[in-house]
Scaffold this motif. Sequence first.
Motif, mmCIF file in Angstrom:
data_model
loop_
_atom_site.group_PDB
_atom_site.id
_atom_site.type_symbol
_atom_site.label_atom_id
_atom_site.label_comp_id
_atom_site.label_asym_id
_atom_site.label_seq_id
_atom_site.Cartn_x
_atom_site.Cartn_y
_atom_site.Cartn_z
ATOM 1 N N THR A 107 -1.830 62.886 17.520
ATOM 2 C CA THR A 107 -0.982 61.760 17.933
ATOM 3 C C THR A 107 -1.845 60.662 18.554
ATOM 4 O O THR A 107 -2.790 60.953 19.281
ATOM 5 C CB THR A 107 0.071 62.260 18.951
ATOM 6 O OG1 THR A 107 0.931 63.187 18.279
ATOM 7 C CG2 THR A 107 0.910 61.118 19.513
ATOM 8 N N ASP A 224 3.144 59.133 4.467
ATOM 9 C CA ASP A 224 3.101 58.953 5.935
ATOM 10 C C ASP A 224 4.066 59.915 6.652
ATOM 11 O O ASP A 224 4.443 59.675 7.803
ATOM 12 C CB ASP A 224 3.396 57.500 6.314
ATOM 13 C CG ASP A 224 4.819 57.107 5.947
ATOM 14 O OD1 ASP A 224 5.517 57.898 5.271
ATOM 15 O OD2 ASP A 224 5.242 56.001 6.323
ATOM 16 N N HIS A 225 4.474 60.984 5.950
ATOM 17 C CA HIS A 225 5.462 61.910 6.528
ATOM 18 C C HIS A 225 5.026 62.421 7.906
ATOM 19 O O HIS A 225 5.771 62.310 8.886
ATOM 20 C CB HIS A 225 5.696 63.086 5.571
ATOM 21 C CG HIS A 225 6.611 64.129 6.120
ATOM 22 N ND1 HIS A 225 7.975 63.977 6.120
ATOM 23 C CD2 HIS A 225 6.358 65.320 6.717
ATOM 24 C CE1 HIS A 225 8.525 65.042 6.696
ATOM 25 N NE2 HIS A 225 7.564 65.876 7.058
ATOM 26 N N GLY A 227 2.381 61.367 9.690
ATOM 27 C CA GLY A 227 1.977 60.233 10.536
ATOM 28 C C GLY A 227 3.170 59.714 11.315
ATOM 29 O O GLY A 227 3.097 59.467 12.530
ATOM 30 N N THR A 228 4.313 59.581 10.623
ATOM 31 C CA THR A 228 5.535 59.092 11.270
ATOM 32 C C THR A 228 6.086 60.151 12.223
ATOM 33 O O THR A 228 6.408 59.849 13.373
ATOM 34 C CB THR A 228 6.592 58.732 10.192
ATOM 35 O OG1 THR A 228 6.014 57.729 9.353
ATOM 36 C CG2 THR A 228 7.870 58.234 10.799
ATOM 37 N N ALA A 229 6.152 61.398 11.760
ATOM 38 C CA ALA A 229 6.757 62.462 12.576
ATOM 39 C C ALA A 229 5.980 62.708 13.867
ATOM 40 O O ALA A 229 6.577 63.044 14.894
ATOM 41 C CB ALA A 229 6.836 63.746 11.761
ATOM 42 N N ASP A 231 3.724 60.466 15.250
ATOM 43 C CA ASP A 231 3.238 59.213 15.828
ATOM 44 C C ASP A 231 1.700 59.117 15.766
ATOM 45 O O ASP A 231 1.035 58.877 16.772
ATOM 46 C CB ASP A 231 3.741 59.064 17.276
ATOM 47 C CG ASP A 231 3.564 57.634 17.765
ATOM 48 O OD1 ASP A 231 3.476 56.726 16.923
ATOM 49 O OD2 ASP A 231 3.492 57.435 18.996
ATOM 50 N N ARG A 233 -1.276 56.958 14.150
ATOM 51 C CA ARG A 233 -1.363 55.599 13.601
ATOM 52 C C ARG A 233 -2.783 55.245 13.179
ATOM 53 O O ARG A 233 -3.744 55.772 13.715
ATOM 54 C CB ARG A 233 -0.874 54.586 14.645
ATOM 55 C CG ARG A 233 0.553 54.865 15.022
ATOM 56 C CD ARG A 233 1.216 53.839 15.901
ATOM 57 N NE ARG A 233 2.631 54.153 15.927
ATOM 58 C CZ ARG A 233 3.514 53.718 15.024
ATOM 59 N NH1 ARG A 233 3.128 52.895 14.062
ATOM 60 N NH2 ARG A 233 4.775 54.089 15.078
ATOM 61 N N GLU A 238 -0.272 50.994 11.753
ATOM 62 C CA GLU A 238 0.618 51.575 10.729
ATOM 63 C C GLU A 238 0.666 53.096 10.882
ATOM 64 O O GLU A 238 -0.337 53.694 11.304
ATOM 65 C CB GLU A 238 0.038 51.333 9.328
ATOM 66 C CG GLU A 238 -0.235 49.894 8.976
ATOM 67 C CD GLU A 238 1.029 49.222 8.502
ATOM 68 O OE1 GLU A 238 1.716 49.828 7.656
ATOM 69 O OE2 GLU A 238 1.335 48.125 9.003
ATOM 70 N N PRO A 239 1.781 53.747 10.487
ATOM 71 C CA PRO A 239 1.750 55.215 10.468
ATOM 72 C C PRO A 239 0.640 55.695 9.540
ATOM 73 O O PRO A 239 0.486 55.175 8.437
ATOM 74 C CB PRO A 239 3.124 55.599 9.899
ATOM 75 C CG PRO A 239 3.984 54.393 10.081
ATOM 76 C CD PRO A 239 3.080 53.187 10.050
ATOM 77 N N HIS A 241 -1.520 58.061 6.975
ATOM 78 C CA HIS A 241 -1.226 58.953 5.855
ATOM 79 C C HIS A 241 -2.052 60.229 6.039
ATOM 80 O O HIS A 241 -3.088 60.204 6.712
ATOM 81 C CB HIS A 241 -1.560 58.282 4.529
ATOM 82 C CG HIS A 241 -0.512 57.287 4.117
ATOM 83 N ND1 HIS A 241 -0.018 57.198 2.845
ATOM 84 C CD2 HIS A 241 0.143 56.343 4.847
ATOM 85 C CE1 HIS A 241 0.902 56.257 2.804
ATOM 86 N NE2 HIS A 241 1.015 55.706 4.002
#
Length: 282
Positions: A107, A224-225, A227-229, A231, A233, A238-239, A241
């Motif tokens: 994260t 980015d699954h 990366g987004t889940a 956090d 970056r 950007e989130p 990958h």
Amino acid sequence: MCVSLASDRGLLLDPIAPGVYGRLPIFERVLAGLSEAISNLDPSAHPEVLRFPPVIARQTILRAGYFESFPHLLGTIHAFSEHEPAEAPSDLVVTPAACYAVYPHATGRVPVEGRLFDVESWCFRQEPSDDPERMRAFRMREFVNIGSAERVHGWRKEWIPRVQQFLARLGLQSSLALANDPFFGAGARFLAMSQREQELKFELSVEVRAGATAACISCNYHLDHFGTAFDIRTENGEPAHTACVAFGLERLALGLFAAHGALVEKWPDQSLRLLGLSRAQC
Ligand code: 5GP
Ligand code: ZN
């Protein structure tokens, strides 16, 4: 004492519960050799090396979306408490894939060059079967790359021929195929189709016993699954990958025994050298 494939070779004990095997020393020696050989696959890389136990925070698996996508494969840990004489869900589940353990530790921002992890863990999937290549508990080694879409996608592309060559050098005939994960529920067909259309998962399969092949390595791009889940970056916010290359160590070992026979001391020189095994040791 052992299942058909294993017994004549003295590799694995007969399972008491389906898919849960005790392992004999020669099987473990080959597995350790494989693990070492995998470490040397890309000498130019300097991954952050992490090893994890076979359990993982329930929170991590929730965050990763596993409860929605693959609840049918998940093993959860229940425990008694000091005050309560009944079993209740604990804060842990059994690790379903090695790379999940990495994401919560990544994260924040990743540097421009991204981050590369080398991770290994025992994994569990609730898929009882009498086929020795379908284990419920097995070891997974993974390289995990985190960064920009372009770099991560390029990294995964580079790894496909590298693992193909690795299998060839081990003396294993492999086939590469587009694949999908076994998603759960009403949306499963759509998710599997979309994973294939976007070419997110490739598998390399080898013969693991006479007449049976199984995927022994997968090369996965998660967009980015994670990366987004989690956090995670990139340097421009950007989130991130992510991609992973996952090696199923037991299946690779079964592939070697299927290709070269029960007697490791009779295996080809090149395979033994790659595994760091000498004939005298076998
Ligand atoms: P994936 O996450 O792509 O499903 O799994 C990664 C790798 O773990 C697979 O290519 C395979 O080598 C290994 N693996 C997956 N499921 C099983 C299983 O049921 N038994 C064993 N021995 N290995 C598995
Ligand atoms: Zn993975």
